[in-house]
Write an enzyme that holds these catalytic residues in place. Structure first.
Site, PDB file in Angstrom:
ATOM      1  CG  ASN A  11       5.125 -21.567   2.594  1.00 34.62           C
ATOM      2  OD1 ASN A  11       5.341 -20.412   2.079  1.00 34.62           O
ATOM      3  ND2 ASN A  11       5.460 -21.709   3.985  1.00 34.62           N
ATOM      4  N   GLY A  12       2.805 -22.539   5.046  1.00 35.68           N
ATOM      5  CA  GLY A  12       2.143 -21.477   6.207  1.00 35.68           C
ATOM      6  C   GLY A  12       1.661 -22.494   7.156  1.00 35.68           C
ATOM      7  CE  LYS A  17      25.621 -14.830   9.254  1.00 35.58           C
ATOM      8  NZ  LYS A  17      24.552 -13.766   9.048  1.00 35.58           N
ATOM      9  CB  CYS A  43       7.203 -25.008   3.365  1.00 38.41           C
ATOM     10  SG  CYS A  43       7.261 -25.921   5.097  1.00 38.41           S
ATOM     11  NE  ARG A  75       9.730 -20.586   0.686  1.00 42.72           N
ATOM     12  CZ  ARG A  75       9.446 -19.162   0.976  1.00 42.72           C
ATOM     13  NH1 ARG A  75      10.171 -18.108   0.385  1.00 42.72           N
ATOM     14  NH2 ARG A  75       8.562 -18.975   1.480  1.00 42.72           N
ATOM     15  CE  LYS A 125      18.856 -15.901   2.031  1.00 40.81           C
ATOM     16  NZ  LYS A 125      19.850 -15.461   3.249  1.00 40.81           N
ATOM     17  CD  GLU A 157      25.130 -10.580  10.835  1.00 41.04           C
ATOM     18  OE1 GLU A 157      24.277 -10.697  11.999  1.00 41.04           O
ATOM     19  OE2 GLU A 157      25.271 -11.447   9.998  1.00 41.04           O
ATOM     20  CG  HIS A 202      28.268  -5.563  34.378  1.00 42.39           C
ATOM     21  ND1 HIS A 202      28.586  -5.030  35.612  1.00 42.39           N
ATOM     22  CD2 HIS A 202      28.648  -4.532  33.560  1.00 42.39           C
ATOM     23  CE1 HIS A 202      28.674  -3.757  35.435  1.00 42.39           C
ATOM     24  NE2 HIS A 202      29.002  -3.415  34.164  1.00 42.39           N
ATOM     25  CD1 TRP A 224      13.223 -25.277   8.398  1.00 40.34           C
ATOM     26  CD2 TRP A 224      11.123 -24.614   9.531  1.00 40.34           C
ATOM     27  NE1 TRP A 224      13.503 -24.661   9.917  1.00 40.34           N
ATOM     28  CE2 TRP A 224      12.319 -24.154  10.453  1.00 40.34           C
ATOM     29  CE3 TRP A 224      10.015 -24.320  10.146  1.00 40.34           C
ATOM     30  CZ2 TRP A 224      12.178 -23.866  11.710  1.00 40.34           C
ATOM     31  CZ3 TRP A 224       9.984 -23.838  11.534  1.00 40.34           C
ATOM     32  CH2 TRP A 224      11.127 -23.539  12.184  1.00 40.34           C
ATOM     33  CD  GLU A 238      22.593 -17.574  11.014  1.00 37.78           C
ATOM     34  OE1 GLU A 238      21.580 -17.278  10.535  1.00 37.78           O
ATOM     35  OE2 GLU A 238      23.632 -16.785  10.245  1.00 37.78           O
TER      36      GLU A 238
HETATM   37  C1  G6P Z   1      16.051 -16.192   9.146  1.00 40.14           C
HETATM   38  C2  G6P Z   1      17.259 -16.143   8.404  1.00 40.14           C
HETATM   39  C3  G6P Z   1      18.306 -15.108   8.891  1.00 40.14           C
HETATM   40  C4  G6P Z   1      17.322 -13.733   8.704  1.00 40.14           C
HETATM   41  C5  G6P Z   1      16.099 -13.739   9.543  1.00 40.14           C
HETATM   42  C6  G6P Z   1      15.315 -12.414   9.005  1.00 40.14           C
HETATM   43  O1  G6P Z   1      16.140 -16.350  10.577  1.00 40.14           O
HETATM   44  O2  G6P Z   1      17.863 -17.471   8.578  1.00 40.14           O
HETATM   45  O3  G6P Z   1      19.542 -15.143   8.282  1.00 40.14           O
HETATM   46  O4  G6P Z   1      18.166 -12.785   9.137  1.00 40.14           O
HETATM   47  O5  G6P Z   1      15.457 -14.870   9.176  1.00 40.14           O
HETATM   48  O6  G6P Z   1      14.974 -12.658   7.618  1.00 40.14           O
HETATM   49  P1  G6P Z   1      14.672 -11.528   6.648  1.00 40.14           P
HETATM   50  O7  G6P Z   1      14.231 -12.084   5.355  1.00 40.14           O
HETATM   51  O8  G6P Z   1      13.406 -10.804   7.364  1.00 40.14           O
HETATM   52  O9  G6P Z   1      15.586 -10.367   6.681  1.00 40.14           O
END
Ligand code: G6P
Length: 601
Positions: free
Chosen positions: A100-101, A478, A2, A27, A596, A474, A497, A74, A481
């Site tokens: 937000n929270g 990506k 949010c 956000r 994010k 990673e 395994h 969100w 996501e």
């Molecule tokens: C969210 C984002 C990710 C990020 C993670 C950790 O899930 O979508 O892209 O890696 O948070 O965020 P930070 O700001 O703590 O690196």
């Protein structure tokens, strides 16, 4: 999760609130809304969907006024629909709130307020706040907000307006980010600086427990005890242009292409000719390192584990912050905890850092969030990636890898765990990394072509070993996501395994075949999956001709010292995910269900 914004000034509030919300859309983006003080009452528009839907609604039925608040959501409590979208109001629509929270004790408060006759219209936790404020309101909004906040438990960044006080916004913070932008005859509130950066660079941070009273006369901050707080504002160094797409189709692609600069900025002044200079206070003595992080930052921590062990001979581990914070932490006193977080606001990572600090451990952070909650609580080593708007982290990951390598090398330098010749070799290769990143990104077209060939596949596997194992994770993250394709990252040695059962000719296997002490073992793992008809896409160093015998496609990256190669190896994987997602027509910058920064648990 949010984003909140607010504006008080002389201009029409709606366009400024919409602009701010668009900057904060990273956000959360499942619904949005604004509330404007229009001279007589509070006018409100809110709807499910992205901010474009709100914009459309406001174009059809414009709202006028120069004081207002806005929200992009969100969903946590209550589905993302029109009713649950913020701002929320009290029974008589005299008080409007964006939040937000999470209010953890909202159910008990709601029950009580219902008994007292308040009428609720949504499923959100937030709605208790306008009603609580209503119950305390006696003509002074800040007083009523302070009283209401005494009753709640949980986290919040709030913006509040009241129709009876037409030139006032109250903002309050506990555990969720909140910053004030101070312009000429205008003031903004926002969850993050980019929301007002094109209007002012003067910012004032609000700390936990504080409330801010914003009027045309200025901003006044008050602490939990009601006493005035004096805090100086600061100048934001970022450039507003960073928050523009600059001709790229998506922020993600722009941010991928910015990486050479991001790495060189993060190295600047720190990587000296033959030494490392750190602008963070590292404890003199530590015998063990524990990284704690979430998402992409966790993968950076995993690379850090291998680097600290290999370069500095220090035992290192990495823990998901959502797990770390609830474990019995049996860590020896000499354990240094390194919290990694792009935003510096991830609730779990913040809690993990706090827990470790409380238990007497040295804690430092690696973060891109100057002024973030994490940076304010522990000594921080800043990545200098600039604002990252794409929800899927790219340039901030590279900046984290760069920062972690600097920390590990500095520790190796201090402890003399490398021979002078080896240290010199790595440092001189490190100097070349920005240039090598640029070279690697020049092969973008080949990767785009490959995305065409494999973009319709349903499952992908990513394999890596040792320091490249986190890069496999990673790469898979990506892809899933942003393209919603199922992808798994595995340590090459684990294939037999279990995961090997998934392999058939439909499954592309992306293998990190970069130089390392276990390169040949990785080749054997490739053979194992090839024997089961998988198509192999390999990432390898330029000049490696042998790999062509093993792989159907090779993504070449420039050759460097193997301990620096994760920084280059991830680049084709970012591009592959991007081009597959873009071809599928996915919303690359704002993938479904994600946010994010995850500021709730
Ligand atoms: C969210 C984002 C990710 C990020 C993670 C950790 O899930 O979508 O892209 O890696 O948070 O965020 P930070 O700001 O703590 O690196």
């Amino acid at each position: 999760m949010c984003g909140i914004v607010g504006y008080l000034g002389e201009k029409e509030a709606v366009p400024l609130l919409l602009e701010g919300l668009k900057r904060l859309e990273y956000r959360g983006y499942d619904s949005s809304g604004v509330a404007i003080l229009n001279g007589k009452s509070i006018a409100r528009t809110k709807c499910a969907g992205k901010i474009a839907s709100l914009e459309q609604a406001l174009a059809q039925q414009p709202l006028h006024g120069s004081v207002g608040i806005g929200h992009t959501r969100w969903a946590t409590h209550g589905r993302p629909n029109d009713d649950n979208a913020h701002p929320h109001t009290d029974c008589h629509h005299r008080i409007a709130v964006v939040h937000n929270g999470i209010f953890e004790n909202y159910l008990e408060i709601k029950e009580r307020l219902l008994k007292e006759g308040h009428q609720f219209r949504t499923d959100t936790d937030t709605e208790i706040i306008p009603h609580l404020i209503e119950s305390y309101y006696k003509g002074n909004l800040e007083e009523a907000v302070m009283k209401a906040l005494k009753e709640v438990r949980g986290s919040y960044a709030l913006g509040v307006v009241c129709q009876d006080e037409r030139n006032k916004i109250i903002a309050a913070r506990m555990g969720s980010p909140l910053v004030i932008g101070i312009g000429k005859n205008e003031t903004f509130i926002a969850s993050d600086i980019p929301a007002f950066l094109s209007h002012t660079r003067e910012a004032l941070l609000v700390e936990d427990g504080e409330i801010a009273v914003i009027t045309p006369e200025g901003v006044q901050l008050f602490g939990e005890d009601g006493k005035k707080v004096d805090r100086a504002s600061f100048q934001v160094l970022w450039d507003a242009a960073m928050a523009e797409k600059g001709g790229y189709k998506h922020f993600m692609l722009k941010e991928i292409q910015e990486q050479p600069k991001v790495v060189s900025e993060t190295l600047a002044g720190r990587l000296r000719e033959n030494s490392i200079e750190l602008d963070v206070e590292m404890p003199k003595k530590f015998g063990r390192v524990v990284f704690t992080a979430a998402g992409t930052a966790y993968h950076a921590g995993m690379v850090g584990k291998y680097l600290f062990e290999t370069l500095a001979k220090i035992p290192a581990e990495v823990e998901l912050s959502s797990e770390f914070r609830y474990r019995e932490l049996c860590m020896s006193k000499d354990t240094l905890v390194i919290a990694i977080s792009q935003s510096g606001e991830t609730a779990d990572t913040l809690a993990a850092a706090r827990e470790a600090k409380q238990r007497g451990h040295d804690v430092i952070a690696i973060t891109n969030g100057m002024g973030s909650s994490l940076a304010r609580e522990v000594p921080s080593f800043f990545t200098r990636a600039g604002i990252e708007i794409g929800v899927a982290a790219t340039k901030t990951f590279l900046a984290q890898l760069t920062a972690i390598t600097l920390l590990a090398l500095k520790t190796a330098e201090d402890r003399k765990t490398l021979s002078p010749a080896e240290f010199k070799k790595i440092v001189s290769e490190f100097h070349r990394i920005p240039e090598l990143v640029e070279l690697a990104l020049k092969r973008e077209n080949e990767i785009r072509q490959c995305a065409k060939l494999f973009g319709q596949r349903k499952d992908f596997l990513y394999l890596g070993r040792h320091i490249h194992y986190p890069i496999a994770l990673e790469g898979a993250l990506k892809l899933k996501e942003i393209s919603y394709i199922h992808a798994e990252g595995y340590a090459g040695g684990e294939m037999k395994h279990g995961p090997i059962a998934l392999i058939d000719e439909e499954v592309p296997v992306v293998a990190l075949a970069l130089e390392s002490p276990v390169y040949e073992k990785l080749l054997s793992n490739i053979q194992e999956v090839r024997a089961r008809d998988a198509t192999i896409l390999a990432v390898a160093e330029s000049g490696n001709e042998q790999i062509k015998k093993y792989a159907d496609h090779v993504f070449y990256v420039p050759k460097t010292h193997w301990l620096l190669s994760p920084i280059l190896g991830v680049l084709p994987l970012q591009l592959l995910a991007y081009y597959i997602a873009d071809r599928k027509g996915c919303d690359v910058d704002q993938p479904r269900n994600l946010a994010k920064s995850v500021t709730v648990e």
